[in-house]
Structure formats: C-alpha cells, structure tokens
Design a protein around this motif. Structure first.
Motif, PDB file in Angstrom:
ATOM      1  N   TYR A   1     -11.764   5.684   1.432  1.00  0.00           N
ATOM      2  CA  TYR A   1     -11.233   4.493   2.479  1.00  0.00           C
ATOM      3  C   TYR A   1     -10.211   5.794   3.095  1.00  0.00           C
ATOM      4  O   TYR A   1      -9.812   6.337   2.348  1.00  0.00           O
TER       5      TYR A   1
ATOM      6  N   ARG B   1      -6.313   0.294   6.832  1.00  0.00           N
ATOM      7  CA  ARG B   1      -7.220   0.598   6.161  1.00  0.00           C
ATOM      8  C   ARG B   1      -8.938   0.339   6.257  1.00  0.00           C
ATOM      9  O   ARG B   1      -9.277  -0.481   7.281  1.00  0.00           O
TER      10      ARG B   1
ATOM     11  N   TYR C   1       4.488   9.225  -6.670  1.00  0.00           N
ATOM     12  CA  TYR C   1       4.717  10.542  -5.644  1.00  0.00           C
ATOM     13  C   TYR C   1       5.717  11.381  -5.239  1.00  0.00           C
ATOM     14  O   TYR C   1       6.375  11.099  -5.615  1.00  0.00           O
TER      15      TYR C   1
ATOM     16  N   GLY D   1     -14.297   2.102  -8.215  1.00  0.00           N
ATOM     17  CA  GLY D   1     -14.359   0.957  -8.120  1.00  0.00           C
ATOM     18  C   GLY D   1     -12.733   0.103  -8.558  1.00  0.00           C
ATOM     19  O   GLY D   1     -12.615  -1.015  -8.260  1.00  0.00           O
ATOM     20  N   THR D   2     -12.031   1.127  -9.222  1.00  0.00           N
ATOM     21  CA  THR D   2     -10.246   0.903  -9.399  1.00  0.00           C
ATOM     22  C   THR D   2      -9.583   1.253  -8.500  1.00  0.00           C
ATOM     23  O   THR D   2      -9.842   1.849  -7.116  1.00  0.00           O
ATOM     24  N   ALA D   3      -8.286   0.742  -7.910  1.00  0.00           N
ATOM     25  CA  ALA D   3      -7.427   2.104  -6.870  1.00  0.00           C
ATOM     26  C   ALA D   3      -7.277   3.541  -7.884  1.00  0.00           C
ATOM     27  O   ALA D   3      -7.238   3.812  -9.100  1.00  0.00           O
ATOM     28  N   SER D   4      -7.509   3.891  -7.043  1.00  0.00           N
ATOM     29  CA  SER D   4      -7.654   6.041  -6.887  1.00  0.00           C
ATOM     30  C   SER D   4      -6.281   5.658  -5.200  1.00  0.00           C
ATOM     31  O   SER D   4      -5.967   5.536  -5.361  1.00  0.00           O
ATOM     32  N   LYS D   5      -6.153   7.781  -6.466  1.00  0.00           N
ATOM     33  CA  LYS D   5      -4.781   7.987  -6.017  1.00  0.00           C
ATOM     34  C   LYS D   5      -5.599   8.591  -4.205  1.00  0.00           C
ATOM     35  O   LYS D   5      -6.619   8.232  -4.030  1.00  0.00           O
ATOM     36  N   LEU D   6      -4.219   8.593  -3.282  1.00  0.00           N
ATOM     37  CA  LEU D   6      -3.757   8.937  -1.888  1.00  0.00           C
ATOM     38  C   LEU D   6      -3.818  10.236  -1.835  1.00  0.00           C
ATOM     39  O   LEU D   6      -2.647  10.800  -2.527  1.00  0.00           O
TER      40      LEU D   6
ATOM     41  N   ASP E   1     -12.980   6.409  -4.425  1.00  0.00           N
ATOM     42  CA  ASP E   1     -13.124   4.715  -5.153  1.00  0.00           C
ATOM     43  C   ASP E   1     -14.245   5.006  -5.735  1.00  0.00           C
ATOM     44  O   ASP E   1     -14.797   3.737  -6.041  1.00  0.00           O
TER      45      ASP E   1
ATOM     46  N   TYR F   1      -1.995   0.913  -1.068  1.00  0.00           N
ATOM     47  CA  TYR F   1      -0.685   0.534  -1.524  1.00  0.00           C
ATOM     48  C   TYR F   1       0.475  -0.025  -0.710  1.00  0.00           C
ATOM     49  O   TYR F   1       0.551   0.007  -0.097  1.00  0.00           O
TER      50      TYR F   1
ATOM     51  N   THR G   1     -18.571   6.586  -0.730  1.00  0.00           N
ATOM     52  CA  THR G   1     -17.714   5.464  -0.411  1.00  0.00           C
ATOM     53  C   THR G   1     -16.243   6.157  -0.582  1.00  0.00           C
ATOM     54  O   THR G   1     -15.939   7.256  -1.402  1.00  0.00           O
TER      55      THR G   1
ATOM     56  N   PHE H   1      -6.400   5.876   5.200  1.00  0.00           N
ATOM     57  CA  PHE H   1      -5.658   4.633   5.860  1.00  0.00           C
ATOM     58  C   PHE H   1      -4.227   5.470   6.320  1.00  0.00           C
ATOM     59  O   PHE H   1      -4.649   6.839   6.973  1.00  0.00           O
TER      60      PHE H   1
ATOM     61  N   ASP I   1      -5.263  -3.551  -8.782  1.00  0.00           N
ATOM     62  CA  ASP I   1      -6.542  -2.595  -9.590  1.00  0.00           C
ATOM     63  C   ASP I   1      -7.986  -3.077  -8.993  1.00  0.00           C
ATOM     64  O   ASP I   1      -8.807  -3.274  -9.598  1.00  0.00           O
ATOM     65  N   ARG I   2      -7.620  -2.898  -7.200  1.00  0.00           N
ATOM     66  CA  ARG I   2      -8.932  -2.602  -6.422  1.00  0.00           C
ATOM     67  C   ARG I   2      -9.332  -1.206  -5.938  1.00  0.00           C
ATOM     68  O   ARG I   2      -8.501  -1.085  -5.413  1.00  0.00           O
ATOM     69  N   GLU I   3     -10.313  -1.384  -5.604  1.00  0.00           N
ATOM     70  CA  GLU I   3     -10.720  -0.010  -4.824  1.00  0.00           C
ATOM     71  C   GLU I   3     -10.526   0.014  -3.414  1.00  0.00           C
ATOM     72  O   GLU I   3     -10.381  -1.595  -2.723  1.00  0.00           O
TER      73      GLU I   3
ATOM     74  N   GLN J   1      -5.031   8.231 -14.457  1.00  0.00           N
ATOM     75  CA  GLN J   1      -5.272   9.910 -13.127  1.00  0.00           C
ATOM     76  C   GLN J   1      -3.833  10.867 -13.200  1.00  0.00           C
ATOM     77  O   GLN J   1      -2.807   9.996 -13.153  1.00  0.00           O
TER      78      GLN J   1
END
Lengths: 117, 113
Positions: free
Chosen positions: A33, A50, B35, A100-105, A97, B102, A31, A35, B96-98, B56
């Motif tokens: 994403y 996305r 960043y 299920g939360t916003a994760s780093k790019l 992710d 951004y 899983t 961009f 805060d959603r997968e 994180q």
C-alpha cells in the motif's frame, strides 16, 4: 527491504500554480500500500490518500490528484491551483502487509512545499 | 470523536535520564505504533503494539521500550537518554487491518540537553 525516495527536498511556487511532488518506491512484495501524508507546522501527520498495489487507477479529489505507475514504481501527487494553506511537508509512505494485518509504514524524507502569494 | 492524543506536547530532559511518553488511540483503533521523527527527516518506525504485545520492531536499541494497556492506550519509554534522542515522537493508531492507514497524533517534542 522497502524504500521510499522523495528526491525533491523543497519546492516553492506562487499561489495558483500547479505543483507535482514525486515519490519512487522499492519493494519486493506484490501486495503493498502507498500513502501520502501532509504535515503542517503543528506536527500532526494528516492522511491524504491510500492506494493498494492492485489498483493503478489515477485518482482526483478536488484540487489533489495522484498518478500511480507500477511500471516505474512511482506514486506522484499533484496539487492544482495551489493555495497558501497547502504549505506543509508532504510525505510518501509504503506499507507491506503480507500477513493481512496493519503493518509499519516506511516514509520518504519528505518534500517541503512553500506556496507564496 | 477525538483522534489520537499524546502527552506531553513538549519535554526537556537531561542526558542519562529516562522519559515516558503517552498515547491514547482513536476510538475503535486497537493497534498502536510509535515513530521517531528527527528534524528534517521522515518518521522512523520504532515499534507496534497489538493486544498488549510488541508485534513489530524497527531498528532501535533496547533503551526504547513500550507498553500497551487493556484500553489500547500506550506508553513509550526511553532509558539512558542521549542527545541524539531529541526528536518529535509520533503515535499512530489503526484498526488491525491491512492497508487501512494510520491516524497520527500531534506528537511529543523531546529535547535532550
């Protein structure tokens, strides 16, 4: 570890030419994403598209189109009939992710596109 | 609707000094990430804040620290500045959603001399 490779450092085209920007990614997650962002000289990263890892449908939005191929771990971006205003640095980015939360790019190094008259 | 706003836009500091950069997220966004973008490179993830906690962190030394306030705005602090800290610092916000993606600010250009 995740990695994004944009092998093309700089591309120069004449206005109205089509141009494709390449992006290859590495990830161990199922899983994720992908961009594309555009960075004009002002510095702000502008979101373009996305895709999630379960949706391999290609997408067209005006002069922009994206080709996502999991078999080759690629997510390429094509601009049709390029214009001078398309001149910018384009970044491909990957987000995993699993929670299920916003994760780093994780970004690639970018491709600088120069469109001239 | 304002997007992500960062201040200041430009900053010049001397080696060894400390700096604080500020970020206001887009309305409705509660997650803030920072960043660092060196010249000619892609942005590198520093850390992310959610509910006023660092959630994180990327591969950056402890000289880099941050804070998130109850109104979701955030600060990035860098201590003992090095010449190599010269870069564009970008703030990004998101719900805060997968996979949401951004919204980025225009950044703060930090020059260390």
């Amino acid at each position: 570890a995740q990695k994004v490779t944009q092998a093309q450092t700089e591309i120069s085209v004449v206005e109205k030419e089509d141009v494709t920007l390449d992006c290859v990614y590495e990830t161990r997650d199922t899983t994720y994403y992908l961009f594309w962002y555009k960075q004009p000289p002002s510095g702000e990263l502008v979101f373009l598209i996305r895709r999630n890892s379960f949706d391999e449908q290609n997408e067209i939005s005006g002069r922009y189109s994206w080709n996502f191929q999991k078999s080759t771990s690629s997510f390429n971006f094509t601009i049709t009939a390029s214009q001078v205003v398309d001149s910018a640095v384009y970044f491909c980015a990957l987000s995993e992710d699993p929670t299920g939360t916003a994760s780093k790019l994780t970004f690639g190094t970018g491709t600088r596109l120069q469109v001239t008259l | 609707d304002a997007g992500v706003t960062q201040s200041p836009t430009h900053l010049i500091k001397t080696r060894g000094q400390q700096v604080t950069l500020r970020c206001s997220p887009k309305s409705g966004h509660d997650t803030v990430s920072w960043y660092q973008q060196a010249l000619g490179q892609g942005p590198q993830f520093i850390f992310q804040y959610y509910e006023e906690e660092e959630r994180q962190r990327g591969n950056f030394p402890d000289r880099f620290s941050g804070h998130q306030f109850p109104n979701y705005s955030s600060e990035l602090n860098v201590n003992a500045l090095l010449l190599g800290d010269s870069a564009l610092y970008l703030c990004a916000s998101s719900p805060d959603r997968e996979g949401y993606g951004y919204t980025f600010g225009s950044g703060t250009r930090l020059t260390v001399v």
